[in-house]
Design an enzyme around this catalytic site. Structure first.
Site, PDB file in Angstrom:
ATOM      1  N   HIS A 243      34.809  -2.382 -20.432  1.00 32.76           N
ATOM      2  CA  HIS A 243      34.286  -3.740 -20.320  1.00 32.76           C
ATOM      3  C   HIS A 243      32.771  -3.658 -20.174  1.00 32.76           C
ATOM      4  CE1 HIS A 243      33.707  -7.883 -19.121  1.00 32.76           C
ATOM      5  NE2 HIS A 243      34.966  -8.120 -19.437  1.00 32.76           N
ATOM      6  N   HIS A 346      38.238  -0.364 -18.554  1.00 34.04           N
ATOM      7  CA  HIS A 346      38.861  -1.656 -18.300  1.00 34.04           C
ATOM      8  C   HIS A 346      40.292  -1.768 -18.812  1.00 34.04           C
ATOM      9  CE1 HIS A 346      39.081  -5.944 -17.572  1.00 34.04           C
ATOM     10  NE2 HIS A 346      39.277  -6.195 -18.855  1.00 34.04           N
ATOM     11  N   ARG A 381      40.750  -4.323 -28.227  1.00 33.41           N
ATOM     12  CA  ARG A 381      41.456  -5.564 -27.906  1.00 33.41           C
ATOM     13  C   ARG A 381      40.526  -6.771 -27.911  1.00 33.41           C
ATOM     14  NH1 ARG A 381      42.163  -8.351 -23.039  1.00 33.41           N
ATOM     15  NH2 ARG A 381      41.158  -6.677 -21.863  1.00 33.41           N
TER      16      ARG A 381
END
Length: 546
Positions: A243, A346, A381
């Protein structure tokens, strides 16, 4: 790799049974349990408390195409674009088309999302072309979803929930079917055998294998490790998402600063106050891997900050009350000053390989949520697709279990026992001397993974990581406290990440090789697969077929 983390004796194990056994209490585990309870007796086992999972810590929201200006087709296209060529179109189509009804059912279960003038409030996050992110209590979406699901589970007579249960290994019969799980009761130190006609792994991610992570302490890759030891395939383990924005303050945890902050208009700036993302397509809302690497590069020159002030004080307090209050605890007021940030581990895009019904390569074993990999996230993602993933494919698992569940329950007699001597008095609780030794190994794993298998990778560091992890994995687990068992799992999944990253000689999504910086579809548009008996990583083509 050993079949079991340590030897054990069947005579020492307390036996329990149910129709469906769910391991994990995040959104995927609880939603699957609730759906399954309409037809079966369900047991949910959770490592700590039922509320503790990655779901609880999710801030940004849940992505779903429900606005009039949006569509599943646009959501589909955004997901494929973010996934950098490794998304399976079939599973992505299922995600975006079945997602809206699953979210409606989640709201029927009691989840309350934020509204504006009576309509559901939607925000935008990185790599989304539309505002499609539902959120709750401003920036506490995961907490609200977990609250609603926990309440539903506790009120359900067909669901038994047992807390403080650590899954040690999966149990199998003589034909290789998974028939349950071997579990350590953390309070008593006793082993339990939980038998079931179907087992669902929903154990979450592996962020704790990295020195810096947004994940809670429970995220040690346990489900992936037990599946690997049992003989299941792991897929795409090289693809770890970092992240871009986690709080960077000395002696403070890497608290997640939601991507929704940038979606609402916050700027990334360097020490000179310059927006260094200005010349990058998408700017602050580019895909996460791009933003994370841009921040990492900028940090070589000095500190990086996330400036909330362009959002406006009133909107900050309305949308991000949790972030605001948490930062105040560390002396940072986002209303008046930029916040120092850095990337942190993350989310795992890879995991236990499954098809679109959550079936693994082992009979009667299913996987859902972050511990699973069905190709829906590809190499990177799309923000806020993870919660939707847990709902959609958890529901599909129940469909498949209804079709395939065996009438006869497994018996303890048919469970294969391990080789070796009983563990006997080796069971210990927290606070042992061995735990102190084990903490040193755990720290070495975390530092090695961060330094050598992190945001930027190269052959020399990946080879070093692989060799060290293999050497460390050769040591046996000499006691049975949870910390030791977690460390054994961290070694297994860390090695799987390092092996896959070393073999993939290109850069794609969350996997970036400084020695192979090009994205090479002709050679590498393939999923990686690993099984415990394989010396080399295997590859299969990206496919829309199930």
């Amino acid at each position: 790799m050993r079949r079991y983390l340590y030897p054990w004796s069947k005579s020492e194990v307390k036996v329990f049974d149910s129709d469906v056994l769910v391991l994990g209490s995040g959104i995927a585990g609880l939603y699957t349990a609730i759906k399954a309870s309409e037809y079966f007796k369900v047991t949910v086992l959770t490592k700590k408390t039922i509320e503790e999972s990655n779901t609880e810590h999710a801030q940004g929201g849940i992505a779903v195409a429900i606005d009039e200006s949006d569509s599943p087709t646009l959501h589909f296209e955004d997901t494929l674009r973010a996934g950098a060529g490794l998304c399976d179109p079939l599973t992505v189509r299922i995600l975006v088309e079945e997602g809206p009804s699953c979210v409606e059912e989640l709201m029927d279960m009691g989840a309350k999302f934020d509204r504006h003038d009576g309509e559901l409030a939607l925000t935008r996050e990185g790599a989304h072309s539309q505002r499609r992110i539902l959120h709750a209590l401003g920036d506490a979406t995961g907490w609200e979803i977990e609250r609603a699901l926990v309440a539903k589970v506790k009120d359900n007579p067909n669901i038994t929930t047992l807390e403080g249960r650590f899954v040690v290994d999966l149990l199998e019969n003589d034909i290789g079917d998974i028939v349950g799980a071997l579990v350590l009761n953390e309070e008593t130190g006793e082993l339990e055998g939980h038998l079931a006609k179907a087992v669902v792994l929903a154990t979450g991610g592996l962020g704790q294998v990295y020195r810096f992570t947004t994940n809670p302490s429970v995220a040690t890759g346990d489900g992936m490790a037990v599946a690997l030891r049992a003989g299941a395939d792991l897929m795409d383990m090289e693809f770890v998402q970092f992240h871009p924005t986690a709080l960077l303050i000395p002696n403070a945890p890497r608290f997640l600063i939601s991507e929704a902050v940038r979606g609402e208009g916050a700027h990334l700036i360097n020490a000179a106050g310059i927006r260094f993302m200005d010349n990058i397509p998408g700017k602050e809302l580019a895909p996460r891997d791009i933003v994370a690497r841009a921040i990492w590069k900028e940090m070589n020159q000095g500190s990086v900050y996330l400036d909330f002030r362009p959002i406006g004080q009133e909107r900050i307090l309305e949308r991000f009350p949790t972030i605001h209050q948490t930062c105040l605890k560390y002396g940072m007021d986002v209303l008046t000053m930029p916040l120092p940030v850095a990337p942190a581990a993350h989310y795992m895009m890879g995991g236990i390989a499954t098809n679109s019904y959550g079936e693994t390569s082992l009979a009667q074993l299913y996987a859902a949520g972050e511990c699973a990999c069905n190709g829906v996230h590809g190499a990177n993602r799309l923000a806020s697709n993870s919660l939707l993933d847990g709902l959609v494919f958890g529901a599909r698992i129940v469909e498949k279990i209804r079709e395939t569940i065996k009438v006869k329950s497994p018996s303890w007699e048919e469970v294969l026992s391990p080789l070796g001597n009983p563990c006997g008095t080796g069971f210990v609780n927290h606070g042992t001397v061995k735990q102190l030794e084990d903490q040193g190994l755990r720290n070495r794993i975390k530092d090695l993974m961060w330094d050598s298998v992190g945001i930027l990778r190269d052959e020399a560091n990946l080879r070093k990581a692989k060799e060290l992890l293999m050497a460390w994995e050769g040591d046996s687990v000499s006691t049975c406290c949870v910390e030791d068992l977690e460390t054994g799992n961290m070694l297994s999944v860390g090695l799987a990440v390092a092996k896959a990253a070393l073999d993939r000689m290109e850069s794609r999504g969350g996997h970036f090789r400084s020695d192979y910086p090009l994205h090479l579809d002709e050679l590498w548009q393939r999923h990686s697969l690993q099984r415990k008996e394989d010396y080399h990583v295997r590859y299969v083509p990206v496919s829309g077929a199930d």
